[in-house]
Design a protein around this motif. Structure first.
Motif, mmCIF file in Angstrom:
data_model
loop_
_atom_site.group_PDB
_atom_site.id
_atom_site.type_symbol
_atom_site.label_atom_id
_atom_site.label_comp_id
_atom_site.label_asym_id
_atom_site.label_seq_id
_atom_site.Cartn_x
_atom_site.Cartn_y
_atom_site.Cartn_z
ATOM 1 N N LYS A 111 10.438 0.126 -7.736
ATOM 2 C CA LYS A 111 9.782 1.246 -8.418
ATOM 3 C C LYS A 111 10.800 1.859 -9.380
ATOM 4 C CE LYS A 111 6.970 3.531 -5.843
ATOM 5 N NZ LYS A 111 6.511 4.434 -4.761
ATOM 6 N N CYS A 156 -1.584 0.513 -7.900
ATOM 7 C CA CYS A 156 -0.320 1.190 -8.179
ATOM 8 C C CYS A 156 -0.446 2.055 -9.432
ATOM 9 C CB CYS A 156 0.786 0.147 -8.407
ATOM 10 S SG CYS A 156 1.814 -0.245 -6.982
ATOM 11 N N GLU A 161 -3.753 -5.047 -6.483
ATOM 12 C CA GLU A 161 -2.752 -4.148 -5.904
ATOM 13 C C GLU A 161 -1.941 -3.452 -6.987
ATOM 14 O OE1 GLU A 161 -1.866 -6.311 -1.613
ATOM 15 O OE2 GLU A 161 -0.951 -7.131 -3.430
ATOM 16 N N LEU A 162 -1.570 -4.191 -8.031
ATOM 17 C CA LEU A 162 -0.842 -3.565 -9.125
ATOM 18 C C LEU A 162 -1.727 -2.562 -9.853
ATOM 19 C CD1 LEU A 162 1.738 -3.302 -10.745
ATOM 20 C CD2 LEU A 162 1.001 -5.227 -12.161
ATOM 21 N N CYS A 177 2.579 1.716 -3.354
ATOM 22 C CA CYS A 177 1.671 2.058 -4.445
ATOM 23 C C CYS A 177 0.994 3.415 -4.281
ATOM 24 C CB CYS A 177 0.607 0.972 -4.603
ATOM 25 S SG CYS A 177 1.238 -0.584 -5.275
ATOM 26 N N ARG A 196 0.839 -1.221 0.000
ATOM 27 C CA ARG A 196 0.000 0.000 0.000
ATOM 28 C C ARG A 196 0.865 1.259 0.000
ATOM 29 N NH1 ARG A 196 -3.457 -3.136 3.133
ATOM 30 N NH2 ARG A 196 -2.569 -2.445 5.108
ATOM 31 N N VAL A 245 7.011 -1.219 -12.562
ATOM 32 C CA VAL A 245 7.425 -2.007 -11.400
ATOM 33 C C VAL A 245 8.090 -3.288 -11.883
ATOM 34 C CG1 VAL A 245 6.619 -3.285 -9.359
ATOM 35 C CG2 VAL A 245 5.553 -1.093 -9.974
ATOM 36 N N VAL A 247 2.163 4.706 -10.408
ATOM 37 C CA VAL A 247 3.299 3.777 -10.284
ATOM 38 C C VAL A 247 3.134 2.735 -11.387
ATOM 39 C CG1 VAL A 247 4.586 2.237 -8.749
ATOM 40 C CG2 VAL A 247 3.316 4.173 -7.799
#
Length: 338
Positions: free
Chosen positions: A276, A95, A91-92, A70, A67, A103, A100
């Motif tokens: 990142k 991001c 979750e991606l 992201c 979290r 990755v 973001v």
């Protein structure tokens, strides 16, 4: 210079100053408590052998780390997050929504989840079903689901110790908790008709299970003080404390490096960190640290991290992971849905 050009020049200069202000030479890392000891070793080595300061690392749990990672791109956000489970597609996607978008995923090795106790006790052989019945909020009785009535291990099975059920385990933000729910609770409950073939993961809240926080060392400490209790944590912590703790066999398999790497130990999982890439220009040491982590000297068979409990990937997988990380492969949502 007219007003428009002058304003543009000032804005460009301000952006340049802001970019310089964002640049830093200390890497910021968050994430899994299980990966923490391995990453800490690498950070200390990095600080000792390069011109850069030792990276700052914080144990926030896998979910909490992801979290934070992201939340966005910029000086106030982490450069790397460690995880004791793979990042979820959702979750991606989160991001990416926060900018973001680049990755790279690095798998570093394997770990097993230990179900351990004080070495003052005799070793206990458990099944996933027995562990499930000890921790589930509701359990089957007479064809129905009822609030968990089990107070001692012998209530579950007369062959088990006549000891009060007391378990110290990870919180919901932990990758270890995620893996425990998947590999123990879901796996056991899916075999029970009362749950309709669905995985059940609700953990009892009547005091038998204690959320012990993200620091696995605190669970280890509690087990040395509360010798009737069991603890749930990564195998590396069992390895480091083998003088005071013993692990339980699960479904007839003891937690050993060989059983974990082969997959015979039923509660094994992969360990990761995520990079990142958009921070690489403003955090010059980022890739140097990442590449150091992926060396044979660190994650290889006989590497430094193996000495503190990391179970290495097979050689061909290590080479492929090293190449993917070296290429700075961008992780896609579809990769996580495979």
């Amino acid at each position: 210079m007219n007003r428009i050009l002058k304003t543009t020049a000032i804005a460009a200069a301000a952006m340049s100053v802001a970019s310089v202000a964002q640049a830093r030479d200390q890497i910021r890392i968050v994430g899994s408590s299980t990966v923490y000891p391995f990453a800490s070793y690498v950070t200390e080595e990095f600080g000792a052998t390069t011109e850069y300061p030792t990276p700052v690392i914080e144990s926030t749990g896998s979910g909490g780390g992801i979290r934070l990672f992201c939340e966005g791109v910029g000086e106030g956000t982490p450069d790397i997050t460690n995880a004791s489970r793979r990042m979820k597609p959702s979750e991606l996607e989160g991001c990416m929504e926060n900018g973001v978008e680049d990755v790279t995923e690095a798998m570093i090795g394997y770990d097993g989840i230990a179900f351990a106790q004080s070495s003052e006790n005799d070793a206990v052989d458990l099944t996933r079903e027995q562990i499930f019945l000890a921790v589930a909020a509701q359990v089957p009785q007479d064809g129905e689901l009822v609030d968990n009535p089990y107070e001692t291990w012998s209530d579950i099975d007369s062959s088990l110790p006549d000891r009060e059920i007391s378990i110290y385990g990870p919180p919901t933000t932990s990758g270890t908790r995620d893996a425990f729910e998947e590999l123990v609770m879901e796996a056991a409950s899916e075999e029970m008709d009362e749950y309709g073939g669905e995985g059940y993961t609700d953990i009892r809240d009547d005091g038998a299970y204690t959320d012990a926080g993200e620091n696995d060392n605190l669970i280890v400490q509690r087990l040395t003080e509360d010798t009737d209790a069991f603890g749930i944590f990564g195998y590396s912590f069992l390895e480091e404390n083998s003088n005071s703790l013993i692990g339980s066999s699960i479904d007839g398999v003891e937690p050993t490096p060989e059983a974990i790497s082969s997959g015979d130990y039923p509660v094994s999982r992969s360990l990761f960190f995520y990079v990142k890439n958009q921070h690489a220009d403003d955090v010059p040491p980022l890739y140097e640290y990442v590449d150091m982590f992926m060396t044979e000297q660190m994650i290889g068979d006989g590497g430094y991290l193996m000495d503190i409990g990391l179970i290495p990937l097979p050689e061909d997988m290590r080479e492929q992971q090293r190449q993917d990380v070296s290429d700075r492969d961008t992780l896609e949502v579809a990769d996580l849905e495979e």
